[in-house]
Scaffold this motif. Structure first.
Motif, PDB file in Angstrom:
ATOM      1  N   GLU A 128      27.792  41.114  47.943  1.00  0.00           N
ATOM      2  CA  GLU A 128      28.475  39.925  47.410  1.00  0.00           C
ATOM      3  C   GLU A 128      28.954  40.443  46.100  1.00  0.00           C
ATOM      4  OE1 GLU A 128      27.230  36.008  47.690  1.00  0.00           O
ATOM      5  OE2 GLU A 128      25.292  36.556  48.442  1.00  0.00           O
ATOM      6  N   THR A 129      30.205  39.922  45.834  1.00  0.00           N
ATOM      7  CA  THR A 129      31.152  40.016  44.455  1.00  0.00           C
ATOM      8  C   THR A 129      32.204  38.899  44.241  1.00  0.00           C
ATOM      9  OG1 THR A 129      32.523  41.817  43.503  1.00  0.00           O
ATOM     10  CG2 THR A 129      32.944  41.175  45.918  1.00  0.00           C
ATOM     11  N   SER A 130      33.124  39.235  43.051  1.00  0.00           N
ATOM     12  CA  SER A 130      33.804  38.145  42.802  1.00  0.00           C
ATOM     13  C   SER A 130      35.203  38.758  42.564  1.00  0.00           C
ATOM     14  CB  SER A 130      33.367  37.085  41.890  1.00  0.00           C
ATOM     15  OG  SER A 130      33.242  37.948  40.435  1.00  0.00           O
ATOM     16  N   ILE A 131      36.365  37.987  42.977  1.00  0.00           N
ATOM     17  CA  ILE A 131      37.654  38.336  42.520  1.00  0.00           C
ATOM     18  C   ILE A 131      38.275  37.225  41.795  1.00  0.00           C
ATOM     19  CG2 ILE A 131      40.059  39.007  43.480  1.00  0.00           C
ATOM     20  CD1 ILE A 131      37.851  41.244  44.260  1.00  0.00           C
ATOM     21  N   ASN A 132      38.688  37.476  40.676  1.00  0.00           N
ATOM     22  CA  ASN A 132      39.136  36.642  39.897  1.00  0.00           C
ATOM     23  C   ASN A 132      38.404  35.223  39.565  1.00  0.00           C
ATOM     24  OD1 ASN A 132      41.351  38.489  39.310  1.00  0.00           O
ATOM     25  ND2 ASN A 132      42.680  37.364  40.744  1.00  0.00           N
ATOM     26  N   GLU A 133      37.257  35.655  39.702  1.00  0.00           N
ATOM     27  CA  GLU A 133      36.103  34.596  39.521  1.00  0.00           C
ATOM     28  C   GLU A 133      36.012  33.546  40.913  1.00  0.00           C
ATOM     29  OE1 GLU A 133      36.550  31.995  36.098  1.00  0.00           O
ATOM     30  OE2 GLU A 133      36.637  33.818  34.849  1.00  0.00           O
ATOM     31  N   ARG A 134      36.543  34.138  41.974  1.00  0.00           N
ATOM     32  CA  ARG A 134      36.618  33.499  43.254  1.00  0.00           C
ATOM     33  C   ARG A 134      35.417  34.365  44.074  1.00  0.00           C
ATOM     34  NH1 ARG A 134      40.105  30.888  46.825  1.00  0.00           N
ATOM     35  NH2 ARG A 134      41.812  31.279  45.165  1.00  0.00           N
ATOM     36  N   ARG A 135      34.390  33.494  44.787  1.00  0.00           N
ATOM     37  CA  ARG A 135      33.292  34.250  45.342  1.00  0.00           C
ATOM     38  C   ARG A 135      33.848  35.190  46.485  1.00  0.00           C
ATOM     39  NH1 ARG A 135      29.261  31.415  49.534  1.00  0.00           N
ATOM     40  NH2 ARG A 135      27.687  32.986  49.670  1.00  0.00           N
ATOM     41  N   ALA A 136      33.472  36.179  46.848  1.00  0.00           N
ATOM     42  CA  ALA A 136      33.691  37.135  47.740  1.00  0.00           C
ATOM     43  C   ALA A 136      32.890  38.142  48.347  1.00  0.00           C
ATOM     44  CB  ALA A 136      34.898  38.198  47.024  1.00  0.00           C
ATOM     45  N   LEU A 137      33.014  38.765  49.213  1.00  0.00           N
ATOM     46  CA  LEU A 137      32.333  39.886  49.839  1.00  0.00           C
ATOM     47  C   LEU A 137      33.126  41.324  49.937  1.00  0.00           C
ATOM     48  CD1 LEU A 137      30.942  38.212  53.147  1.00  0.00           C
ATOM     49  CD2 LEU A 137      29.546  38.445  50.661  1.00  0.00           C
ATOM     50  N   LEU A 138      32.511  42.317  49.543  1.00  0.00           N
ATOM     51  CA  LEU A 138      33.136  43.806  49.834  1.00  0.00           C
ATOM     52  C   LEU A 138      32.366  44.234  51.068  1.00  0.00           C
ATOM     53  CD1 LEU A 138      34.531  46.296  49.202  1.00  0.00           C
ATOM     54  CD2 LEU A 138      32.833  46.867  47.712  1.00  0.00           C
ATOM     55  N   LYS A 139      32.952  44.541  52.268  1.00  0.00           N
ATOM     56  CA  LYS A 139      32.308  44.972  53.420  1.00  0.00           C
ATOM     57  C   LYS A 139      32.692  46.563  53.569  1.00  0.00           C
ATOM     58  CE  LYS A 139      32.866  42.417  56.954  1.00  0.00           C
ATOM     59  NZ  LYS A 139      33.573  41.713  58.113  1.00  0.00           N
ATOM     60  N   ILE A 140      31.637  47.385  53.672  1.00  0.00           N
ATOM     61  CA  ILE A 140      32.112  48.963  53.983  1.00  0.00           C
ATOM     62  C   ILE A 140      30.936  48.944  55.125  1.00  0.00           C
ATOM     63  CG2 ILE A 140      31.752  51.201  53.240  1.00  0.00           C
ATOM     64  CD1 ILE A 140      32.261  49.922  50.339  1.00  0.00           C
ATOM     65  N   ASP A 141      31.729  49.435  56.359  1.00  0.00           N
ATOM     66  CA  ASP A 141      30.867  49.558  57.532  1.00  0.00           C
ATOM     67  C   ASP A 141      31.146  51.106  57.919  1.00  0.00           C
ATOM     68  OD1 ASP A 141      29.739  49.799  60.122  1.00  0.00           O
ATOM     69  OD2 ASP A 141      31.199  48.420  60.909  1.00  0.00           O
ATOM     70  N   GLN A 142      29.794  51.858  57.728  1.00  0.00           N
ATOM     71  CA  GLN A 142      29.738  53.299  57.883  1.00  0.00           C
ATOM     72  C   GLN A 142      30.450  53.442  59.379  1.00  0.00           C
ATOM     73  OE1 GLN A 142      28.932  55.367  55.583  1.00  0.00           O
ATOM     74  NE2 GLN A 142      28.546  53.847  54.373  1.00  0.00           N
ATOM     75  N   GLU A 143      30.213  52.795  60.366  1.00  0.00           N
ATOM     76  CA  GLU A 143      30.629  53.077  61.809  1.00  0.00           C
ATOM     77  C   GLU A 143      32.141  52.790  61.866  1.00  0.00           C
ATOM     78  OE1 GLU A 143      28.345  51.275  64.686  1.00  0.00           O
ATOM     79  OE2 GLU A 143      26.450  51.856  63.820  1.00  0.00           O
ATOM     80  N   ASN A 144      33.007  52.292  60.760  1.00  0.00           N
ATOM     81  CA  ASN A 144      34.391  52.226  60.805  1.00  0.00           C
ATOM     82  C   ASN A 144      34.754  52.849  59.645  1.00  0.00           C
ATOM     83  OD1 ASN A 144      36.895  51.381  61.218  1.00  0.00           O
ATOM     84  ND2 ASN A 144      36.552  48.919  60.803  1.00  0.00           N
ATOM     85  N   SER A 145      34.659  53.898  59.556  1.00  0.00           N
ATOM     86  CA  SER A 145      34.963  54.856  58.402  1.00  0.00           C
ATOM     87  C   SER A 145      36.505  54.815  58.091  1.00  0.00           C
ATOM     88  CB  SER A 145      34.527  56.323  58.755  1.00  0.00           C
ATOM     89  OG  SER A 145      35.304  57.026  59.478  1.00  0.00           O
ATOM     90  N   ALA A 146      36.873  54.894  56.801  1.00  0.00           N
ATOM     91  CA  ALA A 146      37.979  54.765  56.230  1.00  0.00           C
ATOM     92  C   ALA A 146      38.458  53.490  56.168  1.00  0.00           C
ATOM     93  CB  ALA A 146      38.835  55.733  56.717  1.00  0.00           C
ATOM     94  N   ALA A 147      37.765  52.381  56.308  1.00  0.00           N
ATOM     95  CA  ALA A 147      38.253  51.243  56.098  1.00  0.00           C
ATOM     96  C   ALA A 147      37.450  50.461  54.811  1.00  0.00           C
ATOM     97  CB  ALA A 147      37.935  50.261  57.489  1.00  0.00           C
ATOM     98  N   CYS A 148      38.236  49.423  54.215  1.00  0.00           N
ATOM     99  CA  CYS A 148      37.684  48.759  53.183  1.00  0.00           C
ATOM    100  C   CYS A 148      38.123  47.363  53.206  1.00  0.00           C
ATOM    101  CB  CYS A 148      38.388  49.263  51.897  1.00  0.00           C
ATOM    102  SG  CYS A 148      37.569  48.440  50.520  1.00  0.00           S
TER     103      CYS A 148
END
Length: 196
Positions: A128-148
């Protein structure tokens, strides 16, 4: 497939089908940037809110061009799935660095599923994170490398920002590069979602 995460990722990876937007084609200059309502080009009968942010038409081409993505080659897509809807736009950034990367592929997907549903499905790879005070998620999947992936909450559901690092070398892309400068890009694009 039943689960929108799998279905949308498969759809984004597949050949993107162009469609003909409705009112978006009739809007010009100031109308596009100041309009607060748009007839959604795709709706579903799920009872979920209509998807009112259309990435290909609500993010100005000059903004994407300035970010290094060729808006003239953007591809419009839609994924009506009955129980929910996604509107998508894909871009390429061809900043080839020989032996390092061929560039980036960026998919922006706007859908009427909730951030909590997304967190429940992908909590193991989401922070969980925020972008410009908007609730957000950062997803990093080890099985889908090089994707953000960033997922931002909206009034109708969520907007996914999914960038893939296209390597130009054998071997793995260091994880430190997967999301390099991605947060800055998402911060710059978030205001175009507005209060939708």
């Amino acid at each position: 497939m039943g689960r929108w995460g799998i279905a949308t990722l498969a759809a984004v990876a597949a050949v993107v089908t162009a469609c003909s937007p409705s009112a978006a084609d009739d809007a010009t200059g100031d109308e596009t940037t100041t309009s607060t309502t748009r007839t959604p080009r795709i709706t579903d009968d799920s009872g979920r809110p209509p998807v009112t942010f259309d990435p290909c038409y609500d993010i100005p081409d000059d903004v994407m061009n300035a970010a290094g993505y060729d808006a003239a080659k953007k591809e419009v897509a839609d994924y009506p799935m009955g129980t929910h809807t996604f509107l998508g736009c894909t871009y390429r950034k061809d900043d080839h660095v020989p032996g390092v990367r061929r560039g980036y592929s960026l998919s922006i997907l706007s859908g009427n599923v909730t951030l909590d549903e997304e967190l429940a499905k992908n909590g193991s790879i989401a922070t969980e994170t925020s972008i410009n005070e908007r609730r957000a998620l950062l997803k990093i999947d080890q099985e889908n490398s090089a994707a953000c992936k960033y997922v931002l909450q909206t009034n109708f559901g969520v907007v996914f920002f999914n960038r893939l690092y296209n390597k130009d070398h054998a071997g793995e892309v260091p994880q430190s590069e997967w999301c390099s400068r991605m947060e800055e890009l998402v911060i710059s694009l978030e205001p175009f979602i507005g209060n939708k």
